[in-house]
Design an enzyme around this catalytic site. Sequence first.
Site, PDB file in Angstrom:
ATOM      1  N   LYS A   1     -22.872   7.039  -5.355  1.00 23.01           N
ATOM      2  CA  LYS A   1     -22.048   8.114  -5.589  1.00 23.01           C
ATOM      3  C   LYS A   1     -21.983   8.245  -7.357  1.00 23.01           C
ATOM      4  CE  LYS A   1     -17.991   7.265  -4.039  1.00 23.01           C
ATOM      5  NZ  LYS A   1     -16.564   7.289  -3.797  1.00 23.01           N
TER       6      LYS A   1
ATOM      7  N   TYR B   1       0.805  -1.167  -0.024  1.00 24.33           N
ATOM      8  CA  TYR B   1       0.010  -0.125  -0.116  1.00 24.33           C
ATOM      9  C   TYR B   1       0.798   1.235  -0.024  1.00 24.33           C
ATOM     10  CZ  TYR B   1      -4.070  -3.038   1.116  1.00 24.33           C
ATOM     11  OH  TYR B   1      -5.063  -4.032   1.279  1.00 24.33           O
TER      12      TYR B   1
ATOM     13  N   PRO C   1     -16.395  -3.572   0.281  1.00 27.00           N
ATOM     14  CA  PRO C   1     -17.924  -3.848   0.636  1.00 27.00           C
ATOM     15  C   PRO C   1     -18.828  -2.919   0.069  1.00 27.00           C
ATOM     16  CG  PRO C   1     -16.921  -2.868   2.708  1.00 27.00           C
ATOM     17  CD  PRO C   1     -15.461  -3.003   1.446  1.00 27.00           C
ATOM     18  N   LEU C   2     -18.352  -1.807  -0.573  1.00 27.65           N
ATOM     19  CA  LEU C   2     -19.284  -0.743  -1.157  1.00 27.65           C
ATOM     20  C   LEU C   2     -19.098  -0.983  -2.607  1.00 27.65           C
ATOM     21  CD1 LEU C   2     -18.903   2.406   1.009  1.00 27.65           C
ATOM     22  CD2 LEU C   2     -20.644   0.464   1.118  1.00 27.65           C
TER      23      LEU C   2
ATOM     24  N   GLY D   1     -16.677  -0.641  -4.925  1.00 30.22           N
ATOM     25  CA  GLY D   1     -15.884   0.641  -5.313  1.00 30.22           C
ATOM     26  C   GLY D   1     -16.591   1.994  -5.129  1.00 30.22           C
TER      27      GLY D   1
END
Length: 341
Positions: A215, A53, A206-207, A209
């Site tokens: 959105k 990361y 969990p959303l 992306g």
Amino acid sequence: MEYRRLGNSGAVVSAYCLGTMTFGDEADEATSFRLMDQYVEAGGNFLDTANVYSAGISEEIVGRWLKGKQLRDLVITTKGRFPMGDGPNHVGLSRKNLREALDASLRRLGVEHIDLYQMHAFDALTPLDETLRFLDDAIASGKISYYGFSNFLGWQLTKAVWTAKAQGYQPPVTLQPQYNLLVRDIEHEVVPAALDAVVGLLPWSPLGGGWLSGKYKQDQMPTGATRLGENPKRGMEAFEKRNSNAATWEVIGAVQDLAEARGASMAQVALAWVAAQPAVTSVILGARTTEQLADNLGAASLTLSEAELAELSAVSKPQMADYPYGEGGINQRHRKLEGGR
């Protein structure tokens, strides 16, 4: 905040984990510090990072935030597997690469011990026994408490579990897969394998992306403060594929309707659904701002009813061929013959 056992271990973690993939990239150090402070103040005790990361910067930021803090209940997880150098031995799940990767992660985090060390993906070149023996040794040496996997298939997880048992090694405790209302394919093999092995799932994305937060709008190019809006070339092909799928908007519409009925945000509804699924230990939140994290953490106070969960599960049910998974598949026919057990 609800707390759950970390897979088959005795450790306890919050039902929502703070992911740090944005640290050092989409969130600068000051923002990252605020996100971690906010998360801990809300009762969270589980931080997820990885050596790749931001090319190690995420671990360094977490390490500087940890310095001087007395957070005995905090559980830290990081990962190794992907390249952190140009050499042929700077990648994979070999003993050589993992030894160097683990020591480097310990240095960046500024700690002597990591609670959960995860293999970031399967490595078909390295003998599985070599990887598992290294992890067992790392536990024995006190460098890690537990280990787990990420992005493994069902057969890969099962093979690892039974190899560890056969060799007398400590078993894995977790698996970190992609899982959300738009991506449920792991239910075919991975979830049953995890349930069989009593391995806890730590779902990432969990959303979906950001799609399940509302959105994005149908047939509208992303704009503004979104990952695709700020960098349209990033994943545009995937955006167009998902946008053109009618099932995507069916699921998003159901999430929106339920969110309005419950007085919650769409993100909170989508997160609550994932958290309620079998084998899930902790859901990884990937926020870029304190406002996003505050909204996501609201899911901890939202409990969906059985009827609401069933409604979302029905509208998002993954498509599959009849054989061997579908309603006409052999497994389903046998279940009916056996009384549905």
